[in-house]
Design a protein around this motif. Structure first.
Motif, PDB file in Angstrom:
ATOM      1  N   THR A 372       0.909  -1.164  -0.280  1.00 12.31           N
ATOM      2  CA  THR A 372       0.023  -0.012   0.018  1.00 12.31           C
ATOM      3  C   THR A 372       0.870   1.260   0.143  1.00 12.31           C
ATOM      4  O   THR A 372       2.012   1.097   0.567  1.00 12.31           O
ATOM      5  N   TRP A 373       0.419   2.320  -0.484  1.00 13.43           N
ATOM      6  CA  TRP A 373       0.956   3.395  -0.538  1.00 13.43           C
ATOM      7  C   TRP A 373      -0.243   4.538  -0.175  1.00 13.43           C
ATOM      8  O   TRP A 373      -1.106   4.615  -0.811  1.00 13.43           O
ATOM      9  N   SER A 374       0.199   5.609   0.871  1.00 10.70           N
ATOM     10  CA  SER A 374      -0.674   6.529   1.304  1.00 10.70           C
ATOM     11  C   SER A 374      -0.157   7.845   1.393  1.00 10.70           C
ATOM     12  O   SER A 374       1.089   8.155   1.790  1.00 10.70           O
ATOM     13  N   ALA A 375      -0.994   8.868   0.952  1.00  6.65           N
ATOM     14  CA  ALA A 375      -0.407  10.267   0.845  1.00  6.65           C
ATOM     15  C   ALA A 375      -1.394  11.274   1.844  1.00  6.65           C
ATOM     16  O   ALA A 375      -2.361  11.013   1.699  1.00  6.65           O
ATOM     17  N   LEU A 376      -0.846  11.669   2.802  1.00  7.78           N
ATOM     18  CA  LEU A 376      -1.415  12.480   3.927  1.00  7.78           C
ATOM     19  C   LEU A 376      -1.257  14.075   3.358  1.00  7.78           C
ATOM     20  O   LEU A 376       0.103  14.445   3.469  1.00  7.78           O
ATOM     21  N   ARG A 377      -2.265  14.955   3.850  1.00 11.46           N
ATOM     22  CA  ARG A 377      -2.007  16.431   3.649  1.00 11.46           C
ATOM     23  C   ARG A 377      -2.458  16.888   5.209  1.00 11.46           C
ATOM     24  O   ARG A 377      -3.796  16.572   5.383  1.00 11.46           O
TER      25      ARG A 377
END
Length: 456
Positions: A372-377
């Motif tokens: 999995t790859w996750s991007a958070l702002r």
């Protein structure tokens, strides 16, 4: 006996292990049922979920089976996670976190002939430390799923609720100490990997006061309706309490209730072609009526208040190739996006994608690979956990008169779950953190760990 000997060795080496097979890990509690997780429509010809396997069989298994026939189901499991920071962060370190959980389900149809009525109570004991704050200066995403919520506690009450079904499970009402976690913006597939970025819901969702998930709960009432077998609509009403039950899970005081959270969600769960390629497509929103205090972190303006916080999400998973007979045996792609009201949120936006390959080897139907790859702002007013400076002066070195803010962060997580034998699963795990803590001042970090479950 070989499996039992292996468990003894694991206990000696790791001091604990923990939960059932990958497909039913303690996402929302041990033995989480498909109708709660919206995994398989009731009364459908979808392939069955993997059976729960237990380490202790023999006399214990016969006793458990006898109780089940009388309407009492008991599940006891142990879940252990070890994670070490290999490089980056603020220092090299390693931490262990563990959980022992027990769930008791009472089927009142078998006990007092009240059809389709059950009650559930779940308690946990949690222990350990979290690597994210010890070595990564990250107060948001922990490489270990299970530390947090209850913290170090001898006993923590998680679930205490009743559930009634009508029309063979097409209508389900749940009420009691429950949570949005099992029904909104979550999936058991998101917990194959060890990290906390997506398990069992995106971190942006679980950080809000109006959303609680394992092991936090709130007084709740939830109605799930399936107009057709592959479709469902879920309505929920929950108290909003930042404590979410507190350390022991029994802090239900009215002084801590700040509002109400209303939730609406729905989904489509098809099974394509002769191989029954499962798909789950969902969307929803949650509205928290509570007042939220926040400060403009770039100025000295006084505290401001805003009433109401909205969470909205879309998510999907789709099997592309079937490997075996179970519901999730195959190659599956998944992804989702969550948005939370900016300005008063810790994480305002999060997107994730992943792929899982379950049962890829014919002789090992319960092994599973997950990526999995996750991007958070981060929200615009979130101060970084890491603040350089001297004494109590915590300043951004590039802007001496302003605090250092968090902005964005990304995490990659890869794992391979090995089903050792009945009741034992071990999953080595690798995670890479870009901009841990969101500040951009802490070095990217590589974390190696192992996730172990034992279902007794």
């Amino acid at each position: 006996m070989r499996c039992f000997s292996l468990v003894v060795a694991l206990v000696v080496a790791m001091l604990v292990p923990a939960t059932e097979t990958w497909a039913q890990s303690t996402v929302t509690g041990p033995g989480a049922r498909p109708e709660i997780l919206n995994a398989i429509p009731p009364d459908s010809d979808y392939p069955p979920a993997p059976p729960v396997t237990h380490l202790l069989e023999g006399e214990v298994g016969r006793w458990r089976s006898s109780l089940s026939k009388k309407g009492v189901d008991i599940l006891l499991d142990d879940w252990s996670e070890f994670a070490g920071n290999l490089t980056g962060g603020t220092r090299k370190a390693q931490d262990f976190a563990g959980q022992v959980a027990m769930e008791v389900d009472l089927d009142w149809g078998k006990i007092f002939n009240i059809p389709d009525f059950t009650t559930t109570i779940t308690v946990v004991q949690r222990h350990g430390r979290r690597l994210s704050t010890d070595a990564l200066q990250d107060g948001v995403v922990n490489p270990q799923q299970i530390y947090g919520g209850g913290g170090n506690v001898l006993i923590h009450l998680v679930y205490f609720y009743a559930q009634k079904k009508w029309l063979h499970g097409r209508i389900i009402l749940t009420a009691g100490r429950y949570a949005p976690g099992p029904d909104f913006d979550s999936s058991p597939l998101q917990c194959l990997v060890m990290g906390g970025a997506t398990c069992s819901q995106p971190r942006a969702t679980s950080l809000t006061d109006g959303y609680s998930s394992w092991p936090g709960t709130a007084w709740s009432a939830v109605l799930r309706v399936r107009p057709t077998k592959p479709t469902y609509v879920t309505f929920g009403a929950y108290e909003t309490s930042p404590l979410k039950g507190g350390t022991a899970g029994t802090d239900w005081g009215g002084d801590h209730i700040t509002g109400v959270t209303l939730a609406l969600g729905g989904g489509y769960e098809p099974a394509f072609g002769p191989h029954r390629l499962n798909g789950h497509y969902k969307a929803g929103m949650l509205w928290d009526s509570s007042p939220h205090a926040y400060n403009d972190a770039t100025t000295d303006a006084p505290t401001r208040w805003r009433h109401g916080q909205m969470i909205s999400y879309i998510a999907f998973d789709q099997m592309l190739v079937r490997n075996g007979k179970y519901s999730d045996s195959g190659i599956i792609i998944l992804g989702g996006y969550t948005h939370v009201t900016s300005g008063i949120s810790v994480i305002s936006d999060q997107a994730y994608v992943g792929i899982e390959d379950v049962g890829q080897f014919a002789g090992r139907p319960r092994d599973a690979l997950g990526l999995t790859w996750s991007a958070l702002r981060y929200g615009p007013n979130v101060k970084s956990v890491w603040q350089p400076g001297q004494g109590t002066i915590l300043l951004d070195p590039l802007s001496p008169n302003k605090p250092l803010l968090a902005s964005r962060e990304s995490i990659f997580d890869a794992t391979y779950n090995v089903h050792v034998c009945n009741g034992i699963d071990i999953a080595p795990d690798f995670q890479y953190f870009w901009r841990p803590g969101g500040s951009g001042r802490v070095r990217n970090a590589a974390v190696l760990g192992v996730n172990a479950h034992v279902t007794l």
